[in-house]
Design a protein around this motif. Structure first.
Motif, short mmCIF file in Angstrom:
data_model
loop_
_atom_site.label_atom_id
_atom_site.label_comp_id
_atom_site.label_asym_id
_atom_site.label_seq_id
_atom_site.Cartn_x
_atom_site.Cartn_y
_atom_site.Cartn_z
N LEU A 154 5.83 23.11 23.77
CA LEU A 154 7.17 22.55 24.19
C LEU A 154 7.97 23.79 24.13
N GLN A 155 8.05 24.52 23.25
CA GLN A 155 9.26 25.58 22.96
C GLN A 155 8.74 26.70 23.97
N LYS A 156 7.37 27.11 23.74
CA LYS A 156 7.00 28.30 24.43
C LYS A 156 7.19 28.02 26.03
N THR A 157 6.91 26.74 26.44
CA THR A 157 7.15 26.22 27.96
C THR A 157 8.53 26.63 28.29
N LEU A 158 9.60 25.86 27.45
CA LEU A 158 10.99 26.02 27.89
C LEU A 158 11.31 27.66 27.66
N GLU A 159 10.84 28.42 26.98
CA GLU A 159 11.27 29.80 26.67
C GLU A 159 10.66 30.58 28.06
N GLU A 160 9.39 30.32 28.52
CA GLU A 160 8.92 31.19 29.60
C GLU A 160 9.70 30.42 30.82
N LEU A 161 10.18 29.20 30.72
CA LEU A 161 11.03 28.89 32.09
C LEU A 161 12.31 29.38 31.99
N LYS A 162 12.64 30.17 30.99
CA LYS A 162 13.84 30.89 30.72
C LYS A 162 15.21 29.93 30.40
N VAL A 163 14.82 28.56 29.90
CA VAL A 163 15.73 27.68 29.48
C VAL A 163 16.87 28.27 28.62
N PRO A 164 18.13 28.32 28.53
CA PRO A 164 18.89 28.84 27.71
C PRO A 164 18.72 28.33 26.27
N LYS A 165 18.81 28.98 25.16
CA LYS A 165 18.51 28.74 23.72
C LYS A 165 19.11 27.56 23.31
N ASP A 166 20.34 27.38 23.43
CA ASP A 166 21.06 26.15 22.99
C ASP A 166 20.37 24.95 23.63
N LEU A 167 20.22 25.05 24.89
CA LEU A 167 19.29 23.85 25.28
C LEU A 167 18.09 23.59 24.83
N ILE A 168 17.11 24.56 24.57
CA ILE A 168 15.88 24.61 23.91
C ILE A 168 16.17 24.06 22.58
N ASP A 169 17.26 24.37 21.73
CA ASP A 169 17.27 23.88 20.52
C ASP A 169 17.58 22.20 20.62
N GLN A 170 18.44 21.82 21.62
CA GLN A 170 18.64 20.43 21.67
C GLN A 170 17.41 19.61 22.13
N VAL A 171 16.32 20.26 22.85
CA VAL A 171 15.32 19.58 23.36
C VAL A 171 14.35 19.51 22.03
#
Ligand code: HEM
Length: 190
Positions: A154-171
């Motif tokens: 899930l984390q890798k997916t969001l990183e590849e989609l260039k989701v900002p880090k603070d939002l990834i942390d919330q997810v």
């Protein structure tokens, strides 16, 4: 000639019935904020769907909640749907966990995961599927390593989609909050 004209008329009628733009949209009857019956004149449109409320104050509250939501910050339905699609491409290619999905209808699974995460991120529709404990209780051998592998994908997916880090942390915090239920463990400290 007459037969062709009648056939075209029937075809037109069938197309208009199956066309969602022409189909009458069903309005919710219970206010999502107050739980009271809605006033069909108090509505708002969100992502193409109309939502009705009991009072203007409920509508205002609901719109503020949507605007402030992680769901909205991530980009709403289109973004979450796209993320879940690529997430399952990774999961099904991951030898640590792919066997859990051998007998699972993945079209339904993708749909459910989109709905679950959307609700968990504060989207407009509530989750109506199984609770996470029930959903995962029949997966023999499921343990923390598997959970961490899913989280990693899930984390890798969001990183590849260039989701900002603070939002990834919330997810990831929301995903982590399901861990005890998914692994059928007692909640920590209880
Ligand atoms: C962040 C953690 C997780 C979330 C949010 C999550 C979410 C979900 C959801 C929403 C469903 C559908 C529930 C329903 O049918 O109503 C589901 C089912 C399922 N999950 Fe998870 N899941 C998580 C972790 C895992 C892990 C770690 C595995 C295995 C590696 C897994 C494997 C499955 C399988 C195989 C099903 C289908 C079960 C069935 O239809 O019998 N999930 N999950």
């Amino acid at each position: 000639m007459k037969v062709i004209r009648i056939s075209l008329a029937v075809l037109g009628l069938l197309l208009s019935l199956s066309n969602p733009i022409n189909a009458a949209e069903e309005l919710n009857t219970v206010c999502p904020i107050s739980g009271k019956p809605v006033d069909p004149k108090i509505t708002t449109v969100y992502e193409g769907k109309t939502y009705a409320f009991a009072m203007e104050a409920c509508k205002t509250k609901w719109i503020s909640a949507r605007d402030a939501s992680l769901y909205h910050k991530l980009g709403g339905k289109a973004a979450i749907d796209a993320a879940v699609e690529s997430f399952y491409v990774k999961v099904l290619a991951d030898d640590r966990i792919k066997h859990f999905f051998d007998d699972i209808n993945m079209t339904a699974q993708r749909r459910k995961q989109k709905a679950f995460l959307s609700a968990a991120f504060g989207g407009p529709q509530p989750w109506t599927g199984k609770d996470m404990r029930k959903a995962h209780e029949n997966l023999p051998g499921l343990n923390e390593t598997h959970f961490n592998a899913v989280a990693e994908n899930l984390q890798k997916t969001l990183e590849e989609l260039k989701v900002p880090k603070d939002l990834i942390d919330q997810v990831m915090a929301i995903a982590a909050s399901t861990k005890d239920d998914v692994l059928n463990r007692k909640p920590a400290g209880k």
